[in-house]
Design an enzyme around this catalytic site. Structure first.
Site, PDB file in Angstrom:
ATOM      1  N   HIS A 308      11.144  -3.144 -22.744  1.00  0.00           N
ATOM      2  CA  HIS A 308      12.126  -2.130 -22.543  1.00  0.00           C
ATOM      3  C   HIS A 308      12.113  -1.251 -23.953  1.00  0.00           C
ATOM      4  CE1 HIS A 308      15.516   0.357 -21.343  1.00  0.00           C
ATOM      5  NE2 HIS A 308      15.160   0.092 -20.171  1.00  0.00           N
ATOM      6  N   ASP A 366      13.220  -4.373 -13.425  1.00  0.00           N
ATOM      7  CA  ASP A 366      12.152  -4.190 -12.113  1.00  0.00           C
ATOM      8  C   ASP A 366      11.713  -5.557 -12.055  1.00  0.00           C
ATOM      9  OD1 ASP A 366      11.773  -1.193 -13.693  1.00  0.00           O
ATOM     10  OD2 ASP A 366      12.266  -1.287 -11.802  1.00  0.00           O
TER      11      ASP A 366
HETATM   12  C1  SDX Z   1      12.463   1.051 -16.617  1.00  0.00           C
HETATM   13  O1  SDX Z   1      14.159   3.786 -20.206  1.00  0.00           O
HETATM   14  C2  SDX Z   1      14.878   3.221 -19.375  1.00  0.00           C
HETATM   15  O2  SDX Z   1      16.193   2.870 -19.278  1.00  0.00           O
HETATM   16  C3  SDX Z   1      13.927   2.800 -17.904  1.00  0.00           C
HETATM   17  C4  SDX Z   1      14.570   1.898 -16.871  1.00  0.00           C
HETATM   18  C5  SDX Z   1      15.646   2.759 -16.281  1.00  0.00           C
HETATM   19  O3  SDX Z   1      16.766   2.100 -15.906  1.00  0.00           O
HETATM   20  O4  SDX Z   1      15.764   4.114 -16.410  1.00  0.00           O
HETATM   21  O5  SDX Z   1      15.217   0.793 -17.596  1.00  0.00           O
HETATM   22  C6  SDX Z   1      13.779   1.378 -15.811  1.00  0.00           C
HETATM   23  O6  SDX Z   1      11.626   1.713 -16.741  1.00  0.00           O
HETATM   24  C7  SDX Z   1      12.244  -0.224 -16.958  1.00  0.00           C
HETATM   25  C8  SDX Z   1      10.870  -0.534 -17.682  1.00  0.00           C
HETATM   26  C9  SDX Z   1       9.914  -0.628 -16.625  1.00  0.00           C
HETATM   27  N1  SDX Z   1       8.273  -0.859 -17.010  1.00  0.00           N
HETATM   28  C10 SDX Z   1       7.723  -2.093 -16.981  1.00  0.00           C
HETATM   29  O7  SDX Z   1       8.152  -3.095 -16.811  1.00  0.00           O
HETATM   30  C11 SDX Z   1       6.324  -1.788 -17.354  1.00  0.00           C
HETATM   31  C12 SDX Z   1       5.825  -2.795 -18.369  1.00  0.00           C
HETATM   32  N2  SDX Z   1       6.706  -2.522 -19.513  1.00  0.00           N
HETATM   33  C13 SDX Z   1       5.907  -1.641 -20.690  1.00  0.00           C
HETATM   34  O8  SDX Z   1       5.030  -0.626 -20.197  1.00  0.00           O
HETATM   35  C14 SDX Z   1       6.769  -1.148 -21.685  1.00  0.00           C
HETATM   36  O9  SDX Z   1       7.621  -2.229 -22.283  1.00  0.00           O
HETATM   37  C15 SDX Z   1       7.890  -0.304 -21.751  1.00  0.00           C
HETATM   38  C16 SDX Z   1       7.190   1.162 -21.164  1.00  0.00           C
HETATM   39  C17 SDX Z   1       8.977  -0.511 -20.765  1.00  0.00           C
HETATM   40  C18 SDX Z   1       8.453   0.229 -23.228  1.00  0.00           C
HETATM   41  O10 SDX Z   1       7.466   0.549 -23.865  1.00  0.00           O
HETATM   42  P1  SDX Z   1       7.779   1.052 -25.386  1.00  0.00           P
HETATM   43  O11 SDX Z   1       9.327   1.096 -25.702  1.00  0.00           O
HETATM   44  O12 SDX Z   1       7.059   2.132 -25.649  1.00  0.00           O
HETATM   45  O13 SDX Z   1       7.157  -0.068 -26.266  1.00  0.00           O
HETATM   46  P2  SDX Z   1       5.736  -0.259 -26.537  1.00  0.00           P
HETATM   47  O14 SDX Z   1       4.659   0.175 -25.221  1.00  0.00           O
HETATM   48  O15 SDX Z   1       5.585   0.445 -27.790  1.00  0.00           O
HETATM   49  O16 SDX Z   1       5.851  -1.942 -26.657  1.00  0.00           O
HETATM   50  C19 SDX Z   1       5.973  -2.493 -27.932  1.00  0.00           C
HETATM   51  C20 SDX Z   1       4.692  -3.702 -28.158  1.00  0.00           C
HETATM   52  C21 SDX Z   1       3.453  -3.285 -28.157  1.00  0.00           C
HETATM   53  O17 SDX Z   1       2.658  -4.206 -28.535  1.00  0.00           O
HETATM   54  P3  SDX Z   1       2.325  -3.845 -30.135  1.00  0.00           P
HETATM   55  O18 SDX Z   1       1.463  -2.525 -30.273  1.00  0.00           O
HETATM   56  O19 SDX Z   1       3.480  -4.000 -31.219  1.00  0.00           O
HETATM   57  O20 SDX Z   1       1.293  -4.979 -30.758  1.00  0.00           O
HETATM   58  O21 SDX Z   1       5.125  -4.512 -26.963  1.00  0.00           O
HETATM   59  C22 SDX Z   1       4.019  -4.594 -26.143  1.00  0.00           C
HETATM   60  C23 SDX Z   1       3.020  -3.360 -26.730  1.00  0.00           C
HETATM   61  O22 SDX Z   1       1.801  -3.542 -26.343  1.00  0.00           O
HETATM   62  N3  SDX Z   1       4.482  -4.451 -24.703  1.00  0.00           N
HETATM   63  C24 SDX Z   1       3.745  -5.263 -23.884  1.00  0.00           C
HETATM   64  C25 SDX Z   1       4.802  -4.939 -22.638  1.00  0.00           C
HETATM   65  N4  SDX Z   1       5.604  -4.081 -23.100  1.00  0.00           N
HETATM   66  C26 SDX Z   1       5.436  -3.785 -24.479  1.00  0.00           C
HETATM   67  N5  SDX Z   1       2.813  -6.210 -23.903  1.00  0.00           N
HETATM   68  C27 SDX Z   1       2.694  -6.727 -22.772  1.00  0.00           C
HETATM   69  N6  SDX Z   1       3.447  -6.699 -21.680  1.00  0.00           N
HETATM   70  C28 SDX Z   1       4.346  -5.673 -21.574  1.00  0.00           C
HETATM   71  N7  SDX Z   1       5.120  -5.443 -20.395  1.00  0.00           N
END
Ligand code: SDX
Length: 431
Positions: A308, A366
């Site tokens: 998140h 989710d």
């Molecule tokens: C919702 O914003 C809100 O409030 C949203 C929400 C709401 O109520 O409106 O809470 C609802 O959208 C919840 C999120 C649902 N999405 C998912 O579950 C999809 C999977 N999650 C990821 O896509 C991600 O975690 C996000 C999009 C939720 C957050 O992305 P960020 O903040 O841009 O974080 P990031 O992508 O920069 O990740 C930081 C690191 C990265 O690795 P490094 O580059 O540091 O090595 O963590 C890794 C990412 O690759 N990472 C994951 C991951 N999520 C982040 N690696 C594997 N699996 C994951 N799910």
């Protein structure tokens, strides 16, 4: 130097600027950089708005480190335990918990706005039966802007309030009609004797050929899940609604833009993606392989339902939904749904893995919600529609707050231009 200011020095030129600090009641204060471009000649660069506040808001507050979520100051855990969706919707729109009379009046208003214009019913037949319900929602909700000319003077607070009531009231009816279209069954009118959640279940699952009884466990579970999804600060879809609304666009068209943004698998589309992911993993023995893929930068696979932007601790909503999962599955689903088993194991193993621990990746709202929807008989392609129904309360509350905020103006972010410098046109003969 003023106390409540930040001084920035440009080390290229030695030029300095003092920027005022705006105080928050909770969470980080905000440095006002409005004059920065004019005084220092620089834009601020923050893709994805990781640390940029777009507005003042008094609606929702979350603390990612503490795993805290407040609606108008009330902890989500207390609202989940003691309140219901319509009462929380009132709280979000009007700022305080309603009196019994206020709640009865508000509930009556929402109930009596739940029918959709009869000519809207034919819109659904324009879609193929296999159209994704979210595609239908974007189209049909956007088309509401063609119907209500008596409540679209957005400068009129009463018009804004009526539009908000209509939007909240009609989302379940449009959602249920989208579902009925996909299963080839006749649309069902709202039943004013039912609760908000009960009405949705009835409009989705009742058929003309037999009496339908709303299951109280399903009704309570849906009402609770709706409370947890109502609002969440300036997430992607809410920011989309605010940006669309900042141009003075029709409120229904603004909500349609929020639905479009919510549909993405990185946002509200994640609940449907979690079920597909669990389906693909299939067996507890495959979890190590998929965790390896989630960590592999060359692999686009991510663990859906994990991570998140703000929560760097357990999403409090996920904890509440996880507990409710047990209850619903025991009552409605097969008590040990293999998908739920798989989800519990995946969560347990991922939370022991250094990659997830270092990046503070916990299950989010989710991760478990889809399992409950499934136990309620709701198909996966309707999961994000459920999210959109609940989030409509947050979207309209944020839209109303934005319109009445005298600081707000049309949203128009700047950019860091990295394209070609000016050059002259080259005639075809010289290319
Ligand atoms: C919702 O914003 C809100 O409030 C949203 C929400 C709401 O109520 O409106 O809470 C609802 O959208 C919840 C999120 C649902 N999405 C998912 O579950 C999809 C999977 N999650 C990821 O896509 C991600 O975690 C996000 C999009 C939720 C957050 O992305 P960020 O903040 O841009 O974080 P990031 O992508 O920069 O990740 C930081 C690191 C990265 O690795 P490094 O580059 O540091 O090595 O963590 C890794 C990412 O690759 N990472 C994951 C991951 N999520 C982040 N690696 C594997 N699996 C994951 N799910």
């Amino acid at each position: 130097m003023g106390k409540d200011t930040v001084t920035v020095t440009d080390n290229r030129t030695g030029r300095q600027v003092e920027l005022p600090i705006n105080s928050a009641t909770m969470g980080p204060d905000a440095v006002d950089i409005g004059r920065f471009l004019r005084d220092m000649g620089y834009c601020m660069y923050d893709p994805g708005f990781l640390s940029t506040a777009s507005c003042r808001s008094s609606l929702t507050y979350l603390d990612g480190e503490k795993g805290m979520l407040l609606y108008r100051g009330y902890p989500i855990e207390q609202l989940a335990e003691h309140s219901n969706f319509i009462e929380v919707a009132y709280l979000m729109l009007y700022g305080d918990l309603p009196s019994p009379e206020q709640l009865a009046e508000f509930s009556n208003i929402i109930t009596h706005h739940s029918m959709i214009n009869e000519s809207l019913k034919s819109f659904f037949h324009g879609f193929y039966h296999d159209a994704h319900p979210m595609a239908i929602m974007v189209g049909v909700v956007g088309s509401l802007s063609a119907f209500y000319h008596d409540s679209t003077d957005i400068a009129n607070p009463r018009h804004r309030e009526i539009a908000a009531h209509r939007m909240i009231a009609k989302m379940p009816s449009i959602a249920a009609a989208s579902y009925k279209h996909s299963v080839g069954e006749p649309q069902v009118y709202p039943d004013n004797s039912l609760s908000y959640a009960g009405n949705l279940l009835n409009m989705m699952f009742s058929v003309p050929c037999e009496k339908y009884k709303v299951d109280p466990v399903a009704e309570k579970a849906l009402d609770l899940i709706f409370i947890l999804h109502i609002d969440h600060e300036q997430n992607a879809s809410t920011s989309t609604v605010r940006l669309a609304g900042s141009s003075g666009a029709n409120p229904f068209a603004c909500i349609a833009s929020g639905i479009a943004a919510l549909w993405g698998p990185a946002h509200g589309g994640a609940n449907e993606a979690v079920l597909s992911m669990l389906d693909e993993i299939g067996d507890i023995r495959n979890i190590p392989l998929y965790l390896a893929r989630a960590k592999d930068k060359k692999d686009a696979f991510r663990l859906m339902g994990f991570g998140h932007r703000v929560y760097k601790n357990y999403d409090p909503r996920a904890r509440l939904i996880r507990n409710m999962c047990h209850e619903v599955l025991a009552e409605l689903g097969d008590a040990r749904d293999p998908m739920f088993e798989l989800a519990l194991h995946l969560e347990e193993i991922a939370l022991q893995d250094d990659y997830f621990i270092e990046r503070k990746l916990y299950p989010n709202v989710d991760f478990y919600s889809g399992l409950i929807y499934r136990a309620l008989g709701i198909p996966a392609n309707m999961f994000t529609v459920m999210f959109a129904i609940a989030r409509t309360v947050g979207w309209v509350a944020q839209w109303m707050e934005m319109i009445s905020d005298e600081e707000q103006r049309i949203g128009r972010p700047r950019q860091l231009y990295v394209g070609p410098t000016q050059r002259d046109y080259v005639s075809m003969a010289q290319r």
